[in-house]
Design an enzyme around this catalytic site. Structure first.
Site, PDB file in Angstrom:
ATOM      1  N   THR A 176       0.873  -1.171   0.000  1.00  0.00           N
ATOM      2  CA  THR A 176       0.000   0.000   0.000  1.00  0.00           C
ATOM      3  C   THR A 176       0.910   1.220   0.000  1.00  0.00           C
ATOM      4  OG1 THR A 176      -1.675  -1.182   1.275  1.00  0.00           O
ATOM      5  CG2 THR A 176      -1.875   1.200   1.177  1.00  0.00           C
ATOM      6  N   THR A 274      -0.482  -9.885   1.597  1.00  0.00           N
ATOM      7  CA  THR A 274       0.391  -9.036   2.409  1.00  0.00           C
ATOM      8  C   THR A 274       0.328  -7.601   1.910  1.00  0.00           C
ATOM      9  OG1 THR A 274       2.387  -9.219   1.033  1.00  0.00           O
ATOM     10  CG2 THR A 274       1.963 -11.018   2.587  1.00  0.00           C
ATOM     11  N   GLU A 275       0.525  -6.664   2.809  1.00  0.00           N
ATOM     12  CA  GLU A 275       0.548  -5.241   2.461  1.00  0.00           C
ATOM     13  C   GLU A 275       1.697  -4.563   3.208  1.00  0.00           C
ATOM     14  OE1 GLU A 275      -1.125  -3.733   0.157  1.00  0.00           O
ATOM     15  OE2 GLU A 275      -2.847  -5.047  -0.235  1.00  0.00           O
ATOM     16  N   VAL A 276       2.719  -4.167   2.465  1.00  0.00           N
ATOM     17  CA  VAL A 276       3.874  -3.451   3.007  1.00  0.00           C
ATOM     18  C   VAL A 276       3.698  -1.965   2.682  1.00  0.00           C
ATOM     19  CG1 VAL A 276       6.383  -3.188   2.795  1.00  0.00           C
ATOM     20  CG2 VAL A 276       5.368  -5.455   2.726  1.00  0.00           C
TER      21      VAL A 276
END
Length: 308
Positions: A176, A274-276
């Site tokens: 994101t 997943t959101e880094v």
């Protein structure tokens, strides 16, 4: 702050003219052929590399992009099969390089226990132009249903169906970014003829579970693993991340199949997106890559614990 996009008329969905204008503004900013493809090819001494498709974008940018899957060698039908996907949104850099780093450093250690399948860069044109969409202004990560319009997603679906394999686990690597608010959400609202309402970009890592088939214990295992590498996103004052109520610390839920998300592309009972957050002042590009690897390892260790 609600941003009005510079293409189109407010309240009216884009037609071909607006999509053509948007495409004309996209520029190649980095090279899949220099930064990603050599890393995939270097894996062929230890893994099987299969070309599952290609994207003929000659008319768009003079390039045809090969699409590759990387498989562990000692593939056995009695072992659980896991899928790692990266670069569904090509601009989300650590998704691509996290998938590659996992292959370079950790995949072999797990391949005696599981069959490993990795799709490192599903949207290479998006990687090169730092884009969420494909050249037709379609989001591949809303196209993994049978009627999805993005070629990137449909070629993945066809390849996986042809394997005739059941999956135990699927980890889909995303980011994101601040550009979600500055570019991609305003562009989406303009394209669809709707009103954009920006959300607060979470500072930190989080995961997206599946509303329709939740696996909260898996998400917790991933969050615990990633927390050793980088910070986890705190919910906003209204208990939300990106406009969604948190299900547990660092976790929100989306209806993946209903939305046509990549996380719904297999029959895996264990799924996480997943959101880094690469724009955080508290992290680095390298930490973002390590966080993606930590997510995969946390998920794999959880899977193997359940199997033992």
């Amino acid at each position: 702050m609600n941003t009005i996009y510079h293409i189109g008329t407010v309240g009216q969905p884009w037609g071909e003219a607006e999509k053509t204008q948007w495409l004309s503004e996209q520029q190649i900013k980095r090279s899949f052929f220099d930064e990603v493809l050599p890393a995939i090819e270097a894996l062929q001494t230890e893994f099987d590399i299969e070309q599952y498709g290609e994207l003929n974008y000659q008319q768009v940018c003079g390039k045809t992009y090969p699409l590759y899957a990387v498989k562990s060698r000692n593939w056995q039908s009695d072992k659980p099969t896991i899928l790692v996907s990266g670069g569904v949104h090509g601009y989300e850099t650590s998704g691509v390089h996290g998938a590659l780093r996992f292959l370079q450093t950790m995949a072999k250690a797990y391949s005696d226990k599981v069959n490993v399948l990795v799709l490192p860069c599903i949207s290479p044109w998006g990687y090169e132009t730092i884009n969420r969409w494909n050249p037709e202004a379609i989001d591949p990560n809303r196209s993994f249903s049978s009627d999805g319009k993005a070629t990137e997603a449909q070629q993945v679906r066809q390849y996986l169906a042809g394997l005739n394999t059941s999956f135990a686990l699927h980890i889909d690597l995303h980011e994101t970014t601040d550009s979600d608010n500055s570019e991609f959400r305003p562009a989406k609202a303009a394209r669809d003829g709707t009103v954009n309402k920006n959300w607060n970009i979470p500072d930190g890592y989080y995961t997206v579970d599946d509303t329709e088939h939740p696996c909260p214990a898996l998400q917790k295992a991933i969050i615990d693993s990633v927390a050793k590498v980088t910070h986890i996103a705190e919910a906003g004052e209204n208990g939300e991340l990106i406009g969604e109520k948190i299900a547990q610390f660092g976790v929100i839920n989306y209806a993946k199949a209903s939305l046509g998300l990549c996380g719904s592309v297999t029959d895996a009972p264990l799924v996480s997106t997943t959101e880094v957050y690469p724009d955080s002042p508290s992290t680095t590009p390298e930490q973002c890559i390590q966080a993606q690897v930590a997510a995969i390892i946390g998920a794999l260790d959880y899977l193997l614990q359940q199997k033992s």
